[in-house]
Write a protein that holds these residues in place. Structure first.
Motif, PDB file in Angstrom:
ATOM      1  N   LEU A 211       8.323  23.873  55.411  1.00  0.00           N
ATOM      2  CA  LEU A 211       7.767  25.159  54.940  1.00  0.00           C
ATOM      3  C   LEU A 211       8.880  26.138  54.569  1.00  0.00           C
ATOM      4  O   LEU A 211       8.847  26.760  53.508  1.00  0.00           O
ATOM      5  CB  LEU A 211       6.868  25.764  56.030  1.00  0.00           C
ATOM      6  N   MET A 212       9.870  26.244  55.451  1.00  0.00           N
ATOM      7  CA  MET A 212      10.994  27.140  55.152  1.00  0.00           C
ATOM      8  C   MET A 212      11.794  26.597  53.970  1.00  0.00           C
ATOM      9  O   MET A 212      12.359  27.362  53.188  1.00  0.00           O
ATOM     10  CB  MET A 212      11.883  27.307  56.387  1.00  0.00           C
ATOM     11  N   GLY A 213      11.790  25.267  53.853  1.00  0.00           N
ATOM     12  CA  GLY A 213      12.468  24.634  52.717  1.00  0.00           C
ATOM     13  C   GLY A 213      11.887  25.094  51.392  1.00  0.00           C
ATOM     14  O   GLY A 213      12.627  25.454  50.477  1.00  0.00           O
TER      15      GLY A 213
ATOM     16  N   ALA B  63       2.177  20.084  68.501  1.00  0.00           N
ATOM     17  CA  ALA B  63       2.832  20.943  67.514  1.00  0.00           C
ATOM     18  C   ALA B  63       1.816  21.937  66.964  1.00  0.00           C
ATOM     19  O   ALA B  63       0.620  21.634  66.884  1.00  0.00           O
ATOM     20  CB  ALA B  63       3.414  20.104  66.376  1.00  0.00           C
ATOM     21  N   ASP B  64       2.325  23.108  66.615  1.00  0.00           N
ATOM     22  CA  ASP B  64       1.500  24.091  65.906  1.00  0.00           C
ATOM     23  C   ASP B  64       1.390  23.660  64.460  1.00  0.00           C
ATOM     24  O   ASP B  64       2.403  23.515  63.774  1.00  0.00           O
ATOM     25  CB  ASP B  64       2.178  25.465  65.939  1.00  0.00           C
TER      26      ASP B  64
ATOM     27  N   PHE C 247       3.557  33.672  54.060  1.00  0.00           N
ATOM     28  CA  PHE C 247       5.002  33.408  54.157  1.00  0.00           C
ATOM     29  C   PHE C 247       5.580  32.916  52.833  1.00  0.00           C
ATOM     30  O   PHE C 247       6.710  33.230  52.472  1.00  0.00           O
ATOM     31  CB  PHE C 247       5.208  32.351  55.257  1.00  0.00           C
ATOM     32  N   LEU C 248       4.779  32.147  52.111  1.00  0.00           N
ATOM     33  CA  LEU C 248       5.269  31.433  50.926  1.00  0.00           C
ATOM     34  C   LEU C 248       4.457  31.833  49.695  1.00  0.00           C
ATOM     35  O   LEU C 248       3.388  31.285  49.448  1.00  0.00           O
ATOM     36  CB  LEU C 248       5.150  29.923  51.189  1.00  0.00           C
ATOM     37  N   PRO C 249       4.949  32.801  48.922  1.00  0.00           N
ATOM     38  CA  PRO C 249       4.199  33.226  47.732  1.00  0.00           C
ATOM     39  C   PRO C 249       4.185  32.118  46.682  1.00  0.00           C
ATOM     40  O   PRO C 249       4.991  31.186  46.750  1.00  0.00           O
ATOM     41  CB  PRO C 249       4.991  34.436  47.238  1.00  0.00           C
TER      42      PRO C 249
ATOM     43  N   PHE D  83       5.153  33.374  62.196  1.00  0.00           N
ATOM     44  CA  PHE D  83       4.734  32.235  63.022  1.00  0.00           C
ATOM     45  C   PHE D  83       5.188  32.342  64.484  1.00  0.00           C
ATOM     46  O   PHE D  83       4.734  31.562  65.321  1.00  0.00           O
ATOM     47  CB  PHE D  83       5.257  30.926  62.427  1.00  0.00           C
ATOM     48  N   GLY D  84       6.114  33.244  64.759  1.00  0.00           N
ATOM     49  CA  GLY D  84       6.565  33.433  66.136  1.00  0.00           C
ATOM     50  C   GLY D  84       7.607  32.442  66.620  1.00  0.00           C
ATOM     51  O   GLY D  84       8.125  32.584  67.725  1.00  0.00           O
ATOM     52  N   ARG D  85       7.904  31.438  65.836  1.00  0.00           N
ATOM     53  CA  ARG D  85       8.920  30.465  66.272  1.00  0.00           C
ATOM     54  C   ARG D  85      10.293  30.935  65.787  1.00  0.00           C
ATOM     55  O   ARG D  85      10.456  31.301  64.629  1.00  0.00           O
ATOM     56  CB  ARG D  85       8.586  29.067  65.765  1.00  0.00           C
ATOM     57  N   ASP D  86      11.246  30.900  66.721  1.00  0.00           N
ATOM     58  CA  ASP D  86      12.520  31.573  66.493  1.00  0.00           C
ATOM     59  C   ASP D  86      13.623  30.566  66.145  1.00  0.00           C
ATOM     60  O   ASP D  86      14.099  29.837  67.016  1.00  0.00           O
ATOM     61  CB  ASP D  86      12.901  32.356  67.747  1.00  0.00           C
ATOM     62  N   TYR D  87      13.998  30.538  64.888  1.00  0.00           N
ATOM     63  CA  TYR D  87      15.106  29.673  64.457  1.00  0.00           C
ATOM     64  C   TYR D  87      16.287  30.517  63.977  1.00  0.00           C
ATOM     65  O   TYR D  87      17.070  30.085  63.156  1.00  0.00           O
ATOM     66  CB  TYR D  87      14.645  28.758  63.311  1.00  0.00           C
TER      67      TYR D  87
END
Lengths: 97, 408
Positions: free
Chosen positions: B156-158, B185-186, B196-198, B252-256
């Motif tokens: 997703l971030m990719g 997994a969420d 998050f992703l337009p 999403f609350g997940r911290d990277y």
């Protein structure tokens, strides 16, 4: 071709090196030619085979006439038209400068 | 990293790694998916194909005759403005290599999940990083996931970063160890992901009504500049990635966000620091706990991103270590582990150069046990410079008795 005549020398590189259509027209590839096609207009039946097979789109019907001619700005002199002409109306003649 | 000791929460689902990644991809709403089956990736596109067939995902699933055409189909789709996804492994990635370099040069933000697997010969279907490292220099961003959650989130971030900097992404996750594990997994919803992703907004698209030439010929006068633009986009992608992990955390609350999203650490300020990619870090953390309980100050630095290379972050994270041990599932025949070599290169002009040992382990799915890791920690603690070339790297799992000459 000297560098000062290079039409692409200062081409700007876009993202992905995307190129607008027809930009290759500035490159007059006819200068590469060693043999040029010469058409016998009496033998030409205007079938258009030379146009169909020409890799440079240099064979075109001559406007108002019933035969074909060649755009020597772009013809590289490959001779395919001579090969495919059904009436042997095309001869490849060595260029003299 | 998802905490293995937690029970799955209401939002979490337990499913196979490949299915979870496919569900994540579905939430990104790709216009086109094209792939060819290969173990251990197959589950990803098999699930996506199911989702399309069942009407859950409104996407073109284009079946092809090979990975070469899967990547080429993604190039065509992406050039036409589509969001394109593919997935592969090993030999399939090799067959995609040529079109993937092209995709990078054409600056197309294709995102791929790569279920990492060794390369033939001998034929093997099991995990290592030989396939990913063989594509290192193409101009694709590369991420390495430690668990299934990251394998979903990296895809997703990719997409988010790829579509801003116009580079393809290889999102790596270890074959079988992550593809075939059942793990909570969420699974992000399409609503969350669309925040998050337009939608993609490409600068150029292939469109017959407004013709353009993409991927054309470049002469020596121009090619350098086109390639330099990839290098510049890679540099830019570091900032974009740092912002992307922040945005991801908010939604999403997940911290990277540690080290700009480039590195994940565990006791990262320890005297002795291990460096490793991907799933083996789960075992490493456990062994670190055991050694720390015995008073050994050892920690882990895990690059999340391999391209762009986290140069500044690694200088900061490793510069003051007493010694570093690089545990790697790839090797460059005739030299040493590519990752170890890159880390040494990145520290060369830094203030300090800790001694570095590299260990080739876990090749083609060979299990990396706690005692293997313990032995590598102990060998790292004894590292000191200068070192002869043949002292820099070792193969601690090598079964010398199997070699034709008995290892002599």
């Amino acid at each position: 071709m000297s560098e000062s005549e290079d039409p692409y020398e200062n081409l700007t590189i876009t993202t992905g090196a995307v190129v607008e259509p027809n930009t290759s027209r500035v490159n007059k590839t006819g200068s590469w030619r060693q043999f040029k096609p010469v058409i016998n207009v009496d033998a030409c039946i205007a079938c258009g085979q030379c146009d169909t097979y020409c890799p440079d789109q240099a064979a075109k019907p001559v406007e108002g006439e019933d035969y074909y001619g060649f755009d020597l700005d772009y013809c590289k002199g490959c001779g395919i038209c001579e090969e495919v002409c059904p009436t042997d109306a095309i001869d490849m003649i060595r260029e003299e400068k | 990293m998802a905490k293995a000791e937690q029970n799955p929460s209401e939002e979490q689902k337990v499913m196979k790694g490949t299915s979870a990644v496919a569900r994540g991809v579905m939430a990104a709403n790709p216009d086109v998916v094209s792939a060819y089956p290969i173990t251990p990736q197959t589950g990803v596109v098999e699930k996506l194909s199911d989702l399309v067939a069942d009407g859950e995902l409104d996407s073109e699933f284009i079946k092809v005759d090979s990975e070469f055409n899967a990547a080429s189909t993604c190039i065509g789709a992406s050039a036409a403005g589509a969001r394109a996804f593919s997935a592969t492994s090993s030999q399939g990635l090799k067959l995609m290599s040529e079109p993937l370099f092209t995709a990078a040069g054409m600056r197309l933000p294709i995102v791929m999940a790569v279920a990492n697997r060794s390369l033939s010969a001998p034929l093997s279907i099991w995990a290592d990083h030989t396939d990913a490292f063989a594509e290192r220099d193409g101009g694709m961003m590369q991420f390495h996931a430690e668990d299934v959650q990251e394998a979903i989130d990296h895809v997703l971030m990719g997409f988010r970063v790829a579509e801003q900097v116009n580079l393809p992404v290889l999102s790596n996750f270890d074959g079988f160890i992550l593809t075939h594990v059942q793990e909570p997994a969420d699974i992000p919803t399409e609503e969350e992901v669309s925040e998050f992703l337009p939608p993609r907004d490409p600068e150029y698209t292939l469109d017959p009504s407004d013709p353009k030439t993409m991927g054309a010929f470049a002469r020596p006068e121009h090619w350098t500049e086109a390639r330099y633009e990839i290098q510049r986009a890679m540099e830019e992608s570091k900032d974009v990635w740092a912002k992307t992990v922040e945005e991801f955390k908010e939604i999403f609350g997940r911290d990277y966000t540690e080290y700009n999203g480039m590195l994940d650490t565990y006791h990262g300020d320890a005297d002795y620091r291990l460096v490793a990619l991907g799933s083996m870090c789960g075992t490493i953390r456990k062994v670190i706990d055991e050694y720390r309980a015995e008073g050994v100050d050892v920690g882990l630095i895990r690059p999340r991103v391999h391209r762009p290379f986290p140069t500044e972050e690694l200088r900061e994270a490793l510069g003051d270590a007493e010694a570093v041990g690089v545990l790697t599932k790839e090797m460059s025949p005739g030299y040493e582990s590519a990752l170890a070599g890159e880390i040494k290169g990145t520290l060369y002009h830094a203030e300090n150069q800790p001694p570095i040992k590299s260990f080739v382990v876990g090749m083609a799915g060979r299990d990396i046990t706690a005692s293997d890791i313990g032995a590598m920690i102990e060998e790292t603690m004894e590292a000191s410079a200068p070192m002869a070339f043949d002292e820099q790297e070792s193969w601690p799992q090598l079964r010398e008795e199997l070699l034709a000459d008995g290892g002599d």
